[in-house]
Design a protein around this motif. Structure first.
Motif, mmCIF file in Angstrom:
data_model
loop_
_atom_site.group_PDB
_atom_site.id
_atom_site.type_symbol
_atom_site.label_atom_id
_atom_site.label_comp_id
_atom_site.label_asym_id
_atom_site.label_seq_id
_atom_site.Cartn_x
_atom_site.Cartn_y
_atom_site.Cartn_z
ATOM 1 N N SER A 220 -8.331 7.585 -1.877
ATOM 2 C CA SER A 220 -7.824 8.888 -1.426
ATOM 3 C C SER A 220 -7.994 9.017 0.077
ATOM 4 O O SER A 220 -8.827 8.333 0.694
ATOM 5 C CB SER A 220 -8.539 10.037 -2.139
ATOM 6 N N PHE A 221 -7.197 9.897 0.652
ATOM 7 C CA PHE A 221 -7.205 10.178 2.085
ATOM 8 C C PHE A 221 -7.021 11.680 2.247
ATOM 9 O O PHE A 221 -6.025 12.244 1.791
ATOM 10 C CB PHE A 221 -6.077 9.403 2.774
ATOM 11 N N CYS A 222 -7.998 12.332 2.871
ATOM 12 C CA CYS A 222 -7.934 13.797 3.041
ATOM 13 C C CYS A 222 -7.672 14.488 1.709
ATOM 14 O O CYS A 222 -6.788 15.365 1.601
ATOM 15 C CB CYS A 222 -6.861 14.176 4.064
ATOM 16 N N ASP A 223 -8.394 14.064 0.677
ATOM 17 C CA ASP A 223 -8.281 14.637 -0.668
ATOM 18 C C ASP A 223 -6.898 14.441 -1.275
ATOM 19 O O ASP A 223 -6.464 15.241 -2.112
ATOM 20 C CB ASP A 223 -8.641 16.133 -0.658
ATOM 21 N N ALA A 224 -6.196 13.394 -0.855
ATOM 22 C CA ALA A 224 -4.864 13.110 -1.408
ATOM 23 C C ALA A 224 -4.800 11.660 -1.844
ATOM 24 O O ALA A 224 -5.386 10.774 -1.214
ATOM 25 C CB ALA A 224 -3.778 13.396 -0.385
ATOM 26 N N ARG A 225 -4.088 11.401 -2.923
ATOM 27 C CA ARG A 225 -3.845 10.027 -3.379
ATOM 28 C C ARG A 225 -2.569 9.484 -2.759
ATOM 29 O O ARG A 225 -2.396 8.276 -2.589
ATOM 30 C CB ARG A 225 -3.718 10.007 -4.900
ATOM 31 N N GLU A 226 -1.659 10.397 -2.412
ATOM 32 C CA GLU A 226 -0.344 10.010 -1.920
ATOM 33 C C GLU A 226 0.095 10.998 -0.845
ATOM 34 O O GLU A 226 -0.161 12.201 -0.953
ATOM 35 C CB GLU A 226 0.656 10.019 -3.093
ATOM 36 N N ILE A 227 0.728 10.491 0.199
ATOM 37 C CA ILE A 227 1.321 11.348 1.220
ATOM 38 C C ILE A 227 2.752 10.900 1.475
ATOM 39 O O ILE A 227 3.148 9.790 1.110
ATOM 40 C CB ILE A 227 0.518 11.337 2.542
ATOM 41 N N ASP B 58 -6.222 0.318 2.459
ATOM 42 C CA ASP B 58 -5.224 -0.499 1.761
ATOM 43 C C ASP B 58 -4.249 0.475 1.095
ATOM 44 O O ASP B 58 -4.676 1.360 0.332
ATOM 45 C CB ASP B 58 -5.876 -1.373 0.702
ATOM 46 N N VAL B 59 -2.958 0.312 1.376
ATOM 47 C CA VAL B 59 -1.966 1.247 0.846
ATOM 48 C C VAL B 59 -0.777 0.486 0.271
ATOM 49 O O VAL B 59 -0.576 -0.696 0.544
ATOM 50 C CB VAL B 59 -1.464 2.224 1.947
ATOM 51 N N ASP B 60 -0.012 1.194 -0.538
ATOM 52 C CA ASP B 60 1.326 0.770 -0.940
ATOM 53 C C ASP B 60 2.314 1.688 -0.240
ATOM 54 O O ASP B 60 2.094 2.910 -0.170
ATOM 55 C CB ASP B 60 1.502 0.875 -2.456
ATOM 56 N N ARG C 126 18.678 5.637 10.754
ATOM 57 C CA ARG C 126 17.965 4.633 11.560
ATOM 58 C C ARG C 126 16.452 4.784 11.417
ATOM 59 O O ARG C 126 15.735 3.782 11.344
ATOM 60 C CB ARG C 126 18.364 4.777 13.030
ATOM 61 N N LYS C 127 15.990 5.992 11.410
ATOM 62 C CA LYS C 127 14.555 6.254 11.307
ATOM 63 C C LYS C 127 14.241 6.592 9.850
ATOM 64 O O LYS C 127 14.714 7.610 9.328
ATOM 65 C CB LYS C 127 14.171 7.402 12.242
ATOM 66 N N LYS C 128 13.461 5.753 9.201
ATOM 67 C CA LYS C 128 13.197 5.902 7.767
ATOM 68 C C LYS C 128 12.019 6.832 7.496
ATOM 69 O O LYS C 128 11.122 7.005 8.320
ATOM 70 C CB LYS C 128 12.882 4.541 7.145
ATOM 71 N N SER C 129 12.036 7.414 6.294
ATOM 72 C CA SER C 129 10.901 8.189 5.799
ATOM 73 C C SER C 129 10.178 7.361 4.745
ATOM 74 O O SER C 129 10.780 6.505 4.084
ATOM 75 C CB SER C 129 11.375 9.515 5.205
ATOM 76 N N TYR C 130 8.875 7.638 4.569
ATOM 77 C CA TYR C 130 8.048 6.790 3.720
ATOM 78 C C TYR C 130 7.212 7.589 2.733
ATOM 79 O O TYR C 130 6.846 8.736 2.992
ATOM 80 C CB TYR C 130 7.088 5.957 4.579
ATOM 81 N N ARG C 131 6.914 6.933 1.614
ATOM 82 C CA ARG C 131 5.913 7.417 0.655
ATOM 83 C C ARG C 131 4.757 6.430 0.678
ATOM 84 O O ARG C 131 4.967 5.212 0.559
ATOM 85 C CB ARG C 131 6.523 7.505 -0.745
ATOM 86 N N ILE C 132 3.542 6.935 0.847
ATOM 87 C CA ILE C 132 2.370 6.074 0.963
ATOM 88 C C ILE C 132 1.346 6.447 -0.102
ATOM 89 O O ILE C 132 0.960 7.613 -0.224
ATOM 90 C CB ILE C 132 1.740 6.196 2.366
ATOM 91 N N GLU C 133 0.923 5.452 -0.868
ATOM 92 C CA GLU C 133 -0.113 5.642 -1.884
ATOM 93 C C GLU C 133 -1.368 4.883 -1.456
ATOM 94 O O GLU C 133 -1.283 3.721 -1.035
ATOM 95 C CB GLU C 133 0.357 5.145 -3.248
ATOM 96 N N PHE C 134 -2.512 5.540 -1.571
ATOM 97 C CA PHE C 134 -3.768 4.949 -1.128
ATOM 98 C C PHE C 134 -4.415 4.178 -2.282
ATOM 99 O O PHE C 134 -4.602 4.711 -3.373
ATOM 100 C CB PHE C 134 -4.697 6.043 -0.586
ATOM 101 N N ILE C 135 -4.751 2.902 -1.988
ATOM 102 C CA ILE C 135 -5.295 2.007 -3.008
ATOM 103 C C ILE C 135 -6.800 1.847 -2.837
ATOM 104 O O ILE C 135 -7.571 1.966 -3.784
ATOM 105 C CB ILE C 135 -4.597 0.630 -2.938
ATOM 106 N N ASN C 136 -7.239 1.569 -1.606
ATOM 107 C CA ASN C 136 -8.667 1.384 -1.332
ATOM 108 C C ASN C 136 -8.976 1.768 0.116
ATOM 109 O O ASN C 136 -8.477 1.104 1.027
ATOM 110 C CB ASN C 136 -9.073 -0.058 -1.592
ATOM 111 N N PRO C 137 -9.755 2.799 0.358
ATOM 112 C CA PRO C 137 -10.219 3.800 -0.601
ATOM 113 C C PRO C 137 -9.039 4.482 -1.316
ATOM 114 O O PRO C 137 -7.918 4.475 -0.818
ATOM 115 C CB PRO C 137 -10.994 4.802 0.268
ATOM 116 N N VAL D 249 2.772 16.906 -4.171
ATOM 117 C CA VAL D 249 2.479 17.931 -5.184
ATOM 118 C C VAL D 249 2.102 17.212 -6.478
ATOM 119 O O VAL D 249 2.958 16.752 -7.231
ATOM 120 C CB VAL D 249 3.685 18.870 -5.388
ATOM 121 N N ASP D 250 0.793 17.109 -6.706
ATOM 122 C CA ASP D 250 0.268 16.396 -7.866
ATOM 123 C C ASP D 250 -1.068 17.021 -8.256
ATOM 124 O O ASP D 250 -1.391 18.138 -7.817
ATOM 125 C CB ASP D 250 0.137 14.898 -7.572
#
Length: 361
Positions: free
Chosen positions: A69-76, A42-44, A56-67, A128-129
């Motif tokens: 973290s992903f690969c020891d990251a909360r956000e990618i 589950d992500v935001d 045309r091609k967008k970039s994204y910020r993804i935050e992990f809600i459940n679980p 970077v957090d």
């Protein structure tokens, strides 16, 4: 070892996708699911970047809600790399900084599939957090992103006094009380007499790492990376600030539009609108230290012999995926020319810098 490029499956409800598309400049995320391998998260998700949001091609910020973290990251961050015909400049830069001994984000190319539709090749960037610090077993300390050109280490911007010394920075980790550390740094940069500058500023900044960052920015020729596109981390054990590069796609001979930049565009000592760089280069002993660092890098790391393997292996790994990228599959000729272009840039840039170093005393 081969460079594996996984596929990420993103699922967004139609009403949430409509909300995301409704306002390009809205940083508020919408909920989504992201499947990587056998795990669904589950992500935001929200758009990221500045002018790139209009592409045309967008970039994204993804935050992990459940679980959480992903690969020891909360956000990618998923960067479209839309204007870079090579797709590798950001990753090549961060790998280069890592080799110079400068803290830099990890990066990994991925394929993004959204609601069953292939959206193409992306570069996943580590945020970077505090997780960035924990992964490297570094002591926790506040982190600030330089988000615009006010982050120039000066009291002034365009000959106008700033309303706040924190103007241009966004705190990514830490508390409001940590702001005093950054305020103190900027105040000292602008008040220490030049005769005492080397001794006093060395109590605030890791000078060796800062000069290595400067050398890396100069070699890669990141024209807009001197007053933003970096982060500051305050190491709570050493009590020193360290600088971390960020968003390095406009490098290796191309600008933010992907157009060619002449190899001599950025000066040997960086851009003087970064007031800290300007002052450091006015101190003979620090200027001499920078010269020795840059000379070493030009002989050992910033060479075609050292870089070519990585350039070619990345290019070969990405080529089959560029063929299927709906936004880039028609630029294969330009993509195939990029390894040669980047290698020639390294030769030309290195030659220019070595000539400039002769009288750099």
């Amino acid at each position: 070892m081969s460079y594996l490029i996984p596929s990420y499956l993103l699922s967004i409800e139609e009403e949430n996708l409509k909300e995301l598309r409704g306002d390009l400049w809205n940083d508020d995320p919408v909920p989504a699911d992201l499947k990587v391998g056998d795990t669904t998260y589950d992500v935001d998700i929200a758009y990221r970047g500045s002018f790139t949001r209009k592409l045309r091609k967008k970039s994204y910020r993804i935050e992990f809600i459940n679980p959480k973290s992903f690969c020891d990251a909360r956000e990618i961050h998923l960067n479209a790399e839309y204007k870079d015909p090579s797709f590798i400049r950001n990753k090549l830069s961060f790998d280069f900084f890592h080799d110079l001994g400068v803290l830099a984000p990890q990066s990994q190319h991925i394929n993004l599939i959204r609601n069953g539709t292939h959206k193409g090749l992306y570069l996943q960037l580590e945020s970077v957090d505090e997780f960035f610090l924990q992964t490297r077993e570094l002591p926790l300390g506040p982190i600030y992103y330089a988000v615009n050109n006010n982050a120039n280490f000066s009291l002034m911007k365009d000959e106008t006094m700033k309303n706040s010394l924190l103007s241009g920075y966004r705190r990514a980790f830490g508390s409001s009380s940590d702001d005093d550390l950054l305020l103190d740094l900027i105040s000292k940069i602008n008040t220490i007499p030049l005769a005492n500058f080397a001794d006093e500023i060395s109590k605030c900044i890791n000078i060796d790492k800062f000069l290595r960052w400067l050398a890396g920015a100069v070699c890669t020729m990141n024209n807009d990376g001197f007053t933003h596109n970096y982060a500051l981390y305050h190491n709570s054990e050493s009590s020193l600030f360290e600088i971390i590069p960020w968003d390095y796609d406009a490098t290796w001979g191309r600008n933010v539009e992907g157009e060619i930049m002449r190899h001599n565009y950025v000066p040997l000592d960086g851009k003087k609108n970064n007031h800290l760089c300007y002052l450091l280069m006015r101190v003979p002993e620090l200027r001499k230290l920078y010269k020795s660092i840059l000379e070493e890098i030009l002989e050992t790391k910033f060479t075609v012999d050292y870089m070519e393997n990585n350039i070619i292996s990345l290019h070969e790994a990405l080529r089959p995926h560029v063929l299927t990228d709906p936004y880039k599959k028609n630029i294969l000729g330009k993509f195939d020319h990029e390894p040669k272009f980047i290698c020639q840039f390294i030769r030309d840039r290195s030659c220019y810098l070595k000539k400039q170093l002769v009288d750099f005393d």
